[in-house]
Design an enzyme around this catalytic site. Structure first.
Site, PDB file in Angstrom:
ATOM      1  N   ASP A   1       2.193 -12.054  -0.533  1.00 56.92           N
ATOM      2  CA  ASP A   1       2.842 -12.077  -1.850  1.00 56.92           C
ATOM      3  C   ASP A   1       2.314 -13.229  -2.700  1.00 56.92           C
ATOM      4  OD1 ASP A   1       4.551 -11.340  -3.862  1.00 56.92           O
ATOM      5  OD2 ASP A   1       6.338 -12.221  -2.963  1.00 56.92           O
TER       6      ASP A   1
ATOM      7  N   ASN B   1       5.462  -0.008  -4.903  1.00 53.17           N
ATOM      8  CA  ASN B   1       4.389  -0.500  -5.768  1.00 53.17           C
ATOM      9  C   ASN B   1       3.843   0.554  -6.734  1.00 53.17           C
ATOM     10  OD1 ASN B   1       2.985  -2.847  -3.331  1.00 53.17           O
ATOM     11  ND2 ASN B   1       4.447  -3.202  -4.966  1.00 53.17           N
TER      12      ASN B   1
END
Ligand code: FPP
Length: 252
Positions: free
Chosen positions: A21, A69
């Site tokens: 991340d 996503n």
């Protein structure tokens, strides 16, 4: 708690899973487009695979694209799909030569036929490699994985192949994308966020979590070693109590 899950300190995890991340923030901090963050993220991914091998990690699972996503802008989604394609096309030979078995977990139905073929080719080519296993979680969501496994169980029950009352953890586990893989002992998340974000919800039931403030493109060998050292300091109890603790009821 099974015999293999006795409380204690474990110096080295065999299976490490990483939530990579912070690519976007890494780029933003430098006034660069998000794409550049992902490009640098791919470099960090490559270095991490090499470092994992050197550091004795046998299985490395990387969360590279989640079922959520797809909600990102179309240009970013297609860039990430392109990165996966480029990664498999460019790095597969080197991974294979290094004895790395490649596995992709996640739903395949949403992938384009050429990407699906590429993924299947990577898995087939490296199937018998034993030096290390690289698991790429792509179009992966743990809830989606559990739903797909449950559908398989339901189909088996409806066809009379299994008794609903006989369904146990092992039967569900064997229908997950990770069926033949041991659970991760350590889950690392970079960027300072402290969420699991629909990653390996079933498999990480007893994992240790290490959250690092470093943004993914900056995740280097030192950061990896720091996470492994932190894991070594943890005491894993698997729902039991420490060795040496008085187990009698009412003990002080
Ligand atoms: C999180 O950063 C990262 C991702 C969603 C994708 C991870 C991708 C890579 C490491 C590149 C390699 C990719 C593949 C497909 C092999 P973010 O964009 O959420 O960062 P932010 O939270 O700072 O915005």
């Amino acid at each position: 708690m099974s015999a293999g899950q006795r409380p204690g300190h474990f110096p080295q995890p065999a299976h490490v899973a990483i939530i990579m991340d912070g690519n976007g923030r890494w780029a933003q901090m430098r006034g660069l487009p998000r794409q550049e963050g992902h490009r640098r993220g791919l470099e960090a991914l490559r270095a991490t695979v090499r470092n994992a091998g050197d550091l004795g990690v046998r299985i490395l699972t990387l969360y590279s694209f989640s079922t959520e996503n797809w909600r990102r802008p179309a240009t970013e989604v297609s860039f990430l799909l392109g990165l996966l394609k480029r990664f498999v096309e460019k790095d597969l030979g080197e991974l294979h030569a290094a004895g790395v078995r490649v596995r992709i977990i996640g739903g395949r139905d949403d992938l384009s036929p050429d990407l699906r073929r590429l993924v299947e080719h990577a898995e087939t080519l490296t199937r018998d490699n034993t030096a290390m296993t690289l698991v790429v979680a792509f179009n992966y969501g743990a809830r989606d994985e559990i739903v797909r496994a449950t559908r398989r169980l339901a189909a088996d029950a409806a066809a009379g192949r299994i008794e609903p009352a006989a369904i146990d953890e092992a039967m569900l586990g064997s229908r997950l994308d990770t069926a033949d893989l041991p659970d991760p002992e350590l889950v690392i998340r970079t960027s300072g966020e402290t969420r699991i974000s629909n990653f390996l919800l079933w498999q990480a039931a007893y994992a240790e979590f290490v959250f690092l403030p470093v943004l993914w493109p900056d995740f280097d060998r030192a950061a990896f070693e720091e996470a492994l050292a932190e894991y070594g300091r943890r005491e894993r109890r698997f729902g039991g109590v420490s060795e040496g603790v008085d187990r009698s009821v009412g003990a002080a």
